[in-house]
Design an enzyme around this catalytic site. Structure first.
Site, PDB file in Angstrom:
ATOM      1  N   HIS A  66      -0.931  -2.290  -4.525  1.00  0.00           N
ATOM      2  CA  HIS A  66      -0.268  -3.400  -5.526  1.00  0.00           C
ATOM      3  C   HIS A  66      -0.478  -2.763  -6.813  1.00  0.00           C
ATOM      4  CE1 HIS A  66       0.208  -6.316  -2.700  1.00  0.00           C
ATOM      5  NE2 HIS A  66      -0.788  -6.735  -2.527  1.00  0.00           N
ATOM      6  N   HIS A  76       3.092 -13.022  -5.645  1.00  0.00           N
ATOM      7  CA  HIS A  76       1.903 -12.879  -4.566  1.00  0.00           C
ATOM      8  C   HIS A  76       1.129 -14.358  -4.578  1.00  0.00           C
ATOM      9  CE1 HIS A  76      -1.556 -11.609  -1.925  1.00  0.00           C
ATOM     10  NE2 HIS A  76      -0.829 -10.325  -2.176  1.00  0.00           N
ATOM     11  N   ASP A 114      -0.653 -10.371   8.332  1.00  0.00           N
ATOM     12  CA  ASP A 114      -0.540  -9.438   7.177  1.00  0.00           C
ATOM     13  C   ASP A 114       0.263  -8.348   7.246  1.00  0.00           C
ATOM     14  OD1 ASP A 114      -1.145  -8.248   4.508  1.00  0.00           O
ATOM     15  OD2 ASP A 114      -3.237  -7.581   5.075  1.00  0.00           O
ATOM     16  N   ARG A 147       0.832  -1.199   0.054  1.00  0.00           N
ATOM     17  CA  ARG A 147      -0.253   0.194   0.123  1.00  0.00           C
ATOM     18  C   ARG A 147       0.950   1.248  -0.166  1.00  0.00           C
ATOM     19  NH1 ARG A 147      -2.258  -3.940   3.316  1.00  0.00           N
ATOM     20  NH2 ARG A 147      -4.495  -4.456   2.525  1.00  0.00           N
ATOM     21  N   GLU A 205       5.655 -12.600   0.772  1.00  0.00           N
ATOM     22  CA  GLU A 205       5.994 -11.667  -0.497  1.00  0.00           C
ATOM     23  C   GLU A 205       7.178 -11.196  -0.003  1.00  0.00           C
ATOM     24  OE1 GLU A 205       2.145  -9.219  -0.616  1.00  0.00           O
ATOM     25  OE2 GLU A 205       1.469 -10.701   0.627  1.00  0.00           O
TER      26      GLU A 205
END
Length: 349
Positions: free
Chosen positions: A105, A179, A252, A80, A313
């Site tokens: 993204h 991803h 996350d 982000r 990631e």
């Protein structure tokens, strides 16, 4: 070793091609010229049973319709960007808001949803694909014409080597990642809660309620984010630790590696005996346990639900442009962006 391909669908009046790389050990990797999407990775368990260990769709139509970036290359900037804007050399650039008010993204039509050029490549004991794409000046709001290549190389050691390279004619931002959602149980027989993750990270990025990094790096010691000795992912899913609860009960978060240079990540699942070893030259890995994977769609016959896969990631730190204490993701015209990550699949008895 061989490379096969077939038409998988149509997008923007162009053919979507699925390529399958096969090595001499029975491992295969399938991917698309759409978004460099990895659709399948077939590897054996400890009993030699070959199954798919990533989440993906059986038909192309599901990708633009329902995919939460399954297997895709994300960019120009993964993660982000707060406020969907940034400043370079006194000039403000306004990006597309695809997670209002922020940018995620790469935007509405990031690298995950464009058709790439593809060249088949062969190396010593390896076969692969070289994807290339020209992102034009102003695309999704970013400055500069950016030439990108992404290479997937499958070796006879059951390694998938991923290399990213980019050049620009104007100062811009670049932070690329893949991803893929991994599930080592094979064919999504179980969720990823029992997967064990191990890596050397002493800090993670604290997130605000809007999931943007606050800029603070929190020590992992005595938290569910300490993976130095290995930890089941369910520890974070079941934790009352505020940062786990904030993201939907799970992870996350960017985990910052303790040292520069090549770092190693190990993901394993006891029941199947499968082990994934990842090595990367990137400064962090964003750990996402698919806490928001919900919707009225199926993934290879399994209804979408939380925790079906885990994303690892490897990348630069998210929203780095707004935090001077983060490693820079600015790319200058005189420089070349290079990033490397290798995924190696093993089994243990």
């Amino acid at each position: 070793m061989k490379i096969e391909n077939h038409q998988f669908g149509r997008y923007d009046e162009m053919d979507v091609i699925e390529y399958t790389l096969s090595n001499d050990s029975g491992m295969t990797v399938s991917c698309l010229n759409f978004g460099c999407v990895i659709t399948k990775i077939l590897v054996p368990d400890r009993n030699g049973i070959v199954e798919n260990v990533v989440l993906g769709f059986e038909t192309f139509a599901d990708y633009p319709k329902s995919s939460p970036y399954f297997g895709a290359v994300c960019g120009r900037v993964a993660g982000r960007i707060k406020g969907a804007s940034f400043e370079l050399d006194g000039k403000e650039y306004v990006l597309r808001q695809n997670e209002a008010p922020n940018h995620l993204h790469g935007g509405v039509k990031g690298f995950d949803s464009v058709i790439w050029n593809v060249e088949e490549v062969e190396g010593e004991n390896a076969v692969g694909l070289k994807f290339s794409y020209l992102s034009l000046d102003g695309e999704e709001g970013y400055p500069g014409n950016l030439e990108i290549t992404v290479t997937y190389l499958l070796t006879n050691d059951n390694e998938l080597k991923v290399a990213y390279e980019a050049k620009t004619d104007k100062k811009t931002l670049v932070n690329l990642t893949n991803h893929s959602y991994f599930n080592l149980s094979g064919n999504i027989k179980r969720d990823c809660s029992e997967h064990v993750l191990q890596l050397d990270s002493g800090r993670f990025l604290e997130l605000a309620p809007d999931l943007m990094p606050t800029g603070e790096m929190v020590e992992t010691a005595n938290t569910p984010f300490d993976f130095t000795k290995g930890r089941k992912l369910k520890d974070g899913m079941e934790s009352t630790y505020p940062q786990n609860v904030l993201v939907g009960k799970g992870y996350d978060h960017p985990l910052v590696f303790s040292k520069e240079g090549d770092n190693r990540i190990v993901l394993s699942e006891e029941e199947s005996g499968r082990v994934l070893e990842i090595t990367t030259d990137q400064p962090c890995v964003v750990l996402y346990t698919s806490n928001m994977l919900e919707g009225e769609f199926e993934i290879s016959g399994v209804k979408a639900r939380k925790y079906l896969g885990v994303c690892l990631e490897t990348q630069g730190l998210p929203d780095a442009i707004h935090h001077s204490n983060f490693p820079s993701v600015i790319l200058n015209p005189e420089d070349v962006y290079l990033a490397r990550t290798t995924y190696r699949f093993l089994t243990k008895n």
